[in-house]
Design an enzyme around this catalytic site. Structure first.
Site, mmCIF file in Angstrom:
data_model
loop_
_atom_site.group_PDB
_atom_site.id
_atom_site.type_symbol
_atom_site.label_atom_id
_atom_site.label_comp_id
_atom_site.label_asym_id
_atom_site.label_seq_id
_atom_site.Cartn_x
_atom_site.Cartn_y
_atom_site.Cartn_z
ATOM 1 N N SER A 91 -4.065 -12.941 36.153
ATOM 2 C CA SER A 91 -4.731 -12.911 34.852
ATOM 3 C C SER A 91 -6.189 -13.273 35.054
ATOM 4 O O SER A 91 -6.501 -14.271 35.708
ATOM 5 C CB SER A 91 -4.086 -13.889 33.877
ATOM 6 O OG SER A 91 -4.931 -14.107 32.753
ATOM 7 N N GLY A 92 -7.076 -12.470 34.477
ATOM 8 C CA GLY A 92 -8.501 -12.732 34.646
ATOM 9 C C GLY A 92 -8.983 -13.960 33.907
ATOM 10 O O GLY A 92 -9.640 -14.833 34.484
ATOM 11 N N SER A 93 -8.650 -14.070 32.614
ATOM 12 C CA SER A 93 -9.126 -15.226 31.843
ATOM 13 C C SER A 93 -8.546 -16.518 32.407
ATOM 14 O O SER A 93 -9.238 -17.545 32.479
ATOM 15 C CB SER A 93 -8.760 -15.072 30.366
ATOM 16 O OG SER A 93 -7.363 -15.021 30.185
ATOM 17 N N ASP A 251 -5.569 -10.700 22.473
ATOM 18 C CA ASP A 251 -6.253 -11.566 23.424
ATOM 19 C C ASP A 251 -7.655 -11.808 22.888
ATOM 20 O O ASP A 251 -8.358 -10.873 22.501
ATOM 21 C CB ASP A 251 -6.296 -10.876 24.793
ATOM 22 C CG ASP A 251 -6.711 -11.799 25.925
ATOM 23 O OD1 ASP A 251 -7.739 -12.494 25.777
ATOM 24 O OD2 ASP A 251 -6.031 -11.807 26.963
ATOM 25 N N THR A 257 -7.630 -8.616 33.561
ATOM 26 C CA THR A 257 -6.748 -7.615 34.149
ATOM 27 C C THR A 257 -6.788 -6.326 33.339
ATOM 28 O O THR A 257 -6.622 -5.234 33.892
ATOM 29 C CB THR A 257 -5.301 -8.146 34.233
ATOM 30 O OG1 THR A 257 -4.888 -8.606 32.945
ATOM 31 C CG2 THR A 257 -5.186 -9.273 35.247
#
Length: 346
Positions: A91-93, A251, A257
């Site tokens: 996950s990017g965040s 989100d 992602t």
């Protein structure tokens, strides 16, 4: 006070998306690799996720990351990502939150103006570069695991919508990327509830009708998230999107992602090239900058190596306790606040 559990958590958000980090009170799960540890955590210790994400201690808008010692000598730390209905390999965040917490709490020594280190994540080794000044991470840039377009223009039969087209792509989990205007959306805050309802319908249909599996991780299968994409504005320009996280909410960040998956699709369609940039904007106006670092292959499939840049902020610290008489040790969910269903799994 009596407690049979004490879990220490640092609160953090990346461009609006909550990605809190567990720094104490949970022992490492068994496994030789971070992917194996993630599988063990989901199978044997899922009560931790439910305790911290479900009410009365958490909410559907929260992710929690379990910080762990790395299984590799070349990484500073490892992490397992826990979301409301799944354990995604990447996950990017959440990666941006983990990196920020590691540096701003001193667990990884901060060097100014730039600190570099690697993270051991279930989806692969993630190279991190942090821009730092006066003890603060000004931004986090990471080299993501390879992303690829799985299918373009896949037909999905969706209740109430009929047949729609979706691009299926992997950016750390599988996405179904749909054209927002074609479904009547502009991706604005006032549309958030309707986007969530439609997005969950699309996700469920995609999971039922499209059996997609990562070629290197047979436990990573099925569409996890639906991305409503506004028309691509060209490399270097701002393009808006929102990603509907199961069980049904937008989100708050542009989704790292999701940005990786969208760049893989844009590259497959000839709309982005190696070295070009996508500035992705979320439903609340926050932004991640994505870049195609290079082209590669994953088990014979054409893929890209994405880079994502974003920011995170620590919001506080909390110790969570579990009184032996508490009737809700794993929490509870109600449909008035828990997305569009009461499911806690995909």
């Amino acid at each position: 006070m009596r407690t049979r559990t004490s879990i220490r958590v640092v609160g953090c958000h990346a461009e609006g998306e909550i990605g809190d980090v567990i720094i104490g009170g949970v022992l490492p799960p068994a496994g030789r690799t971070m992917m194996e540890k993630m599988i063990t955590m989901e199978r044997d210790h899922d009560h931790i996720r439910r305790m911290l994400i479900c009410e009365p201690r958490g909410s559907v808008a929260r992710h929690v990351n379990l910080l762990l010692p790395s299984t590799r000598e070349d990484c500073a730390a490892g992490a397992i990502i826990m979301e409301p209905t799944e354990y995604p390999p990447m996950s990017g965040s959440n990666t941006i939150c983990v990196a920020t917490v590691l540096l701003e709490t001193g667990m990884v020594p901060m060097q100014e103006p730039e600190t570099r280190f690697k993270l051991d994540m279930p989806g692969g080794v993630i190279e991190v570069r942090a821009e730092c000044s006066a003890g603060k991470c000004l931004s986090i840039t990471f080299r993501n695991a390879p992303a690829f377009a799985e299918r373009l223009d896949a037909d999905i039969e969706v209740e109430g919508l009929g047949t729609i087209k979706a691009d299926i792509a992997y950016g750390g989990m599988f996405y179904a990327i749909v054209d927002a205007p074609a479904l009547g959306f502009s991706v604005t805050p006032d549309e958030a509830r309707d986007l969530a309802v439609v997005g969950e319908k699309v996700r469920r249909a995609a999971r039922e009708q499209l059996d997609v599996v990562h070629p290197q991780f047979d436990n990573v299968r099925g569409v996890s998230i639906v991305q409503f994409a506004m028309p691509f504005q060209g490399p270097g320009n701002v393009t808006r999107n929102t990603c509907i996280v199961s069980p049904g909410r937008s989100d708050r960040s542009p989704t790292g992602t999701g940005t990786s998956a969208r760049m893989a699709v844009l590259q497959a369609r000839g709309q982005m090239k190696e070295g070009e940039v996508l500035i992705h904007e979320s439903i609340i106006g926050s932004r991640f900058t994505g870049k195609i670092l290079e082209l590669t292959e994953v088990a014979g499939r054409k893929a890209i190596v994405p880079q994502i840049t974003g920011r995170a902020w620590i919001t506080g610290e909390h110790n969570y306790y579990l009184d032996p008489t508490d009737p809700y040790p794993q929490g509870y969910v109600l449909s008035d606040t828990w997305g569009t269903s009461t499911s806690v799994t995909q």
